[in-house]
Design a protein around this motif. Structure first.
Motif, PDB file in Angstrom:
ATOM      1  N   TYR A 360     -15.745  33.829  50.830  1.00  0.00           N
ATOM      2  CA  TYR A 360     -15.981  32.595  50.119  1.00  0.00           C
ATOM      3  C   TYR A 360     -14.852  31.920  50.724  1.00  0.00           C
ATOM      4  O   TYR A 360     -13.909  31.726  50.924  1.00  0.00           O
ATOM      5  CB  TYR A 360     -15.514  32.829  48.545  1.00  0.00           C
ATOM      6  CG  TYR A 360     -16.208  33.904  48.016  1.00  0.00           C
ATOM      7  CD1 TYR A 360     -17.495  33.709  47.489  1.00  0.00           C
ATOM      8  CD2 TYR A 360     -15.771  35.149  47.977  1.00  0.00           C
ATOM      9  CE1 TYR A 360     -18.189  34.784  46.889  1.00  0.00           C
ATOM     10  CE2 TYR A 360     -16.311  36.246  47.335  1.00  0.00           C
ATOM     11  CZ  TYR A 360     -17.532  36.156  47.028  1.00  0.00           C
ATOM     12  OH  TYR A 360     -18.264  37.300  46.051  1.00  0.00           O
ATOM     13  N   ILE A 362     -13.650  27.430  50.324  1.00  0.00           N
ATOM     14  CA  ILE A 362     -13.484  26.397  49.310  1.00  0.00           C
ATOM     15  C   ILE A 362     -13.765  24.889  50.221  1.00  0.00           C
ATOM     16  O   ILE A 362     -12.710  24.839  51.288  1.00  0.00           O
ATOM     17  CB  ILE A 362     -12.289  26.535  48.521  1.00  0.00           C
ATOM     18  CG1 ILE A 362     -12.341  27.870  47.737  1.00  0.00           C
ATOM     19  CG2 ILE A 362     -12.087  25.265  47.817  1.00  0.00           C
ATOM     20  CD1 ILE A 362     -13.369  27.784  46.620  1.00  0.00           C
ATOM     21  N   ASN A 368     -16.962  23.068  44.019  1.00  0.00           N
ATOM     22  CA  ASN A 368     -17.286  24.580  44.498  1.00  0.00           C
ATOM     23  C   ASN A 368     -17.462  25.371  43.235  1.00  0.00           C
ATOM     24  O   ASN A 368     -16.460  25.242  42.259  1.00  0.00           O
ATOM     25  CB  ASN A 368     -15.888  25.208  45.176  1.00  0.00           C
ATOM     26  CG  ASN A 368     -15.649  24.242  46.245  1.00  0.00           C
ATOM     27  OD1 ASN A 368     -16.377  24.747  47.444  1.00  0.00           O
ATOM     28  ND2 ASN A 368     -15.018  23.035  46.272  1.00  0.00           N
ATOM     29  N   ASP A 387      -9.189  22.804  52.851  1.00  0.00           N
ATOM     30  CA  ASP A 387     -10.089  23.691  52.681  1.00  0.00           C
ATOM     31  C   ASP A 387      -9.598  25.085  53.230  1.00  0.00           C
ATOM     32  O   ASP A 387      -8.602  25.272  53.690  1.00  0.00           O
ATOM     33  CB  ASP A 387     -11.019  23.505  53.983  1.00  0.00           C
ATOM     34  CG  ASP A 387     -11.863  21.982  53.677  1.00  0.00           C
ATOM     35  OD1 ASP A 387     -11.856  21.740  52.622  1.00  0.00           O
ATOM     36  OD2 ASP A 387     -12.455  21.599  54.659  1.00  0.00           O
TER      37      ASP A 387
END
Length: 563
Positions: A360, A362, A368, A387
């Motif tokens: 995962y 971000i 998100n 990020d």
């Protein structure tokens, strides 16, 4: 280099002498020697300290004075935060703030208590007009205490401008005794660019600090290359106290040129949470040490940064020798210096910085959403600064949402679909954050229910779970028993506790009439003052109802007698 440093000293001295704030307008809020337990701009959990915490000789009840003419423009009474707090607006546009008060002066106390009884609430916030509660300089406005989130008796004192921005009260001529230089406890070097390294490592490096006989510091010489930043852990003390307080000014100087300055003079409450971008947040969560970064990363809007050159970063080239100096000062211009000698040397081999990759990712600039079975997490745009790969795991009703090592800018939501639960169980569920060793403690997170979905909003990563609470709060009398004569008593004290979701509200009456019971959450105590004279009866029926955060209620009733 010497010429540049001399010029820097002249600039610093000139800036220090330029004080635009009135010097003889405000008096001290107490008539004792001002000894701080906390200084302005000090680093606290998720915020900068917005005032001066003044010791009150480990006791309560000291006179608190209006520091200038004005009027009471705001009164706030709350269980947490500043507790009992008073705000005074002055003709020159500034507002003085007094927090953690034991009680207000008789006139103000009568004003606010009347409203508390009318609204039947202990917690209250009101904004009197200029004509209602006028004050003169030196009037006693309150008495010092330990209410709200205070960790001990003291007065929290602020001065704010007309934009509600807190300003260091010492800038207005208030003074404390301070001839002690700040202490530098630790220093770190941060490789920033992909090719950067310090002592042949791509990872953050703790440098060996060496205290010099003159009170300054140095470190063992370092080898570095590329874009580098530094960070320090530093504290300050004053003459009459041993508290580890915050510093007032930090400067970073590279080869005689000022690269970075942080000046703790004024800030706004809108920006204070960005403290977590200023410090090394991951380091703090792991080590409980607040490293102040002497460089500014993207999306950090703190207004206290001044005199930035390349956002405080330095570029070290191969086959060079350079010097980085750090100056740490307090408000009284007591300074400590740290010298870092740097040899520019590009390493052919270095210790790599480990990557952390998960399924995962971000994107800080986008919305998100993460979904697994009945649990969803929504991060709005700009929830984070950078990020990053995030850990996201679901096991039954437990959500593992990364470790709490990433600073969060704003609220994100966690939602549970509880369709699988049937009433009455579903009505007793709440979302909790699990903390402590092996997550053994469940802390209630404000939970909202809409149809079959429970949602909480939080600014903290970590482990969350769905928890059920079917047990009502506990209520216990402290200084009386059933049928007792209380004629000589001034106060009625009751202990209330809830071991699960926590106390939401309470209501107390005597012979059916609402009474004001002040709640001290640190002691889990409710206190009623018989001077309120709600009942004139000999036989009195006391009834207290306490409700927790999922709606479980407990009722306590008893009789007492009083002449």
């Amino acid at each position: 280099m010497q010429k540049n440093l001399f010029l820097l000293f002249l600039i610093s001295s000139f800036c220090f002498s330029q004080n635009p704030y009135p010097q003889d307008y405000f008096r001290a809020p107490l008539d004792i020697t001002l000894i701080p337990s906390g200084t302005f701009g000090e680093l606290r959990s998720n915020h900068f300290h917005s005032g001066l915490d003044i010791k009150t000789q480990q006791r309560e009840g000291l006179n608190v004075y209006a520091v200038a003419d004005g009027y009471v423009s705001r009164i706030k009474v709350s269980h947490y935060g500043y507790g009992k707090a008073l705000y005074i607006t002055h003709p020159n546009g500034y507002v003085s703030v007094y927090g953690h008060l034991q009680k207000f002066s008789p006139t103000i106390e009568a004003y606010i208590k009347k409203l508390q009884y009318e609204q039947e609430t202990f917690e209250i916030e009101v904004f009197p007009t200029a004509a209602e509660l006028p004050l003169s300089k030196n009037d006693i406005v309150a008495f010092s205490g330990n209410t709200g989130g205070s960790g001990g008796p003291h007065l929290h004192f602020e001065i704010r401008d007309n934009e509600e921005r807190p300003i260091n009260p010492l800038l207005f001529g208030l003074d404390i005794q301070d001839g002690v230089n700040p202490t530098i406890k630790n220093v770190y070097a941060y490789p920033i660019s992909k090719d950067a390294h310090v002592n042949k490592s791509r990872e953050k490096q703790k440098l060996r600090l060496v205290a010099l006989q003159n009170g300054d510091y140095t470190v063992e010489n370092i080898e570095a290359y590329g874009k580098i930043g530094f960070g320090i852990e530093a504290i300050d003390r004053q003459d009459l106290a041993t508290n580890q307080n915050g510093v007032s000014n930090i400067q970073g100087i590279y080869n005689g040129n000022l690269k970075f300055e942080m000046d703790f003079k004024r800030f706004s409450f809108d920006e204070t949470r960005h403290l977590n971008r200023f410090i090394d947040y991951e380091h703090f969560k792991n080590k409980k040490e607040r490293i102040q970064k002497l460089f500014v990363e993207p999306e950090n809007p703190l207004s206290m940064y001044t005199n930035l050159d390349n956002n405080g970063f330095i570029n070290v080239e191969d086959s060079t020798s350079s010097v980085y100096k750090i100056k740490v000062g307090d408000f009284h211009n007591n300074n400590s210096w740290l010298t870092i000698n740097i040899e520019g040397k590009q390493a052919s081999e270095m210790k790599a910085k480990p990557d952390s990759v998960t399924p995962y990712f971000i994107y800080a600039k986008k919305n998100n959403e993460l979904i697994n079975k009945h649990i969803s997490v929504n991060f709005p745009e700009n929830t984070f600064y950078d990020d990053f790969f995030i850990d996201f795991k679901v096991s039954n009703d437990t959500l593992s949402l990364h470790d709490d090592i990433i600073p969060v800018r704003d609220n994100f939501s966690i939602s549970y679909d509880i369709t699988g639960y049937k009433n009455p169980e579903a009505e007793k569920l709440y979302i909790a954050r699990l903390v402590g060793y092996r997550n053994q403690y469940a802390l209630y997170s404000q939970t909202y229910k809409k149809e079959n979905v429970l949602t909480t909003y939080t600014k903290t990563l970590g482990t969350y779970a769905l928890v059920m609470d079917t047990i009502g709060p506990k209520i216990k009398p402290l200084n009386f028993s059933k049928g007792k004569w209380l004629s000589k008593y001034r106060f009625l004290k009751v202990k209330i506790e809830d071991d699960e979701s926590g106390i939401s509200n309470y209501r107390a009456t005597i012979n059916g009439k609402w009474i004001l019971m002040e709640y001290d959450y640190k002691k889990n105590e409710l206190t009623y003052d018989f001077n309120d004279a709600i009942s004139q009866e000999t036989e009195n029926n006391l009834k207290i109802i306490v409700t927790d955060n999922v709606g479980n209620s407990s009722t306590f009733e008893t009789l007492f007698y009083r002449k």
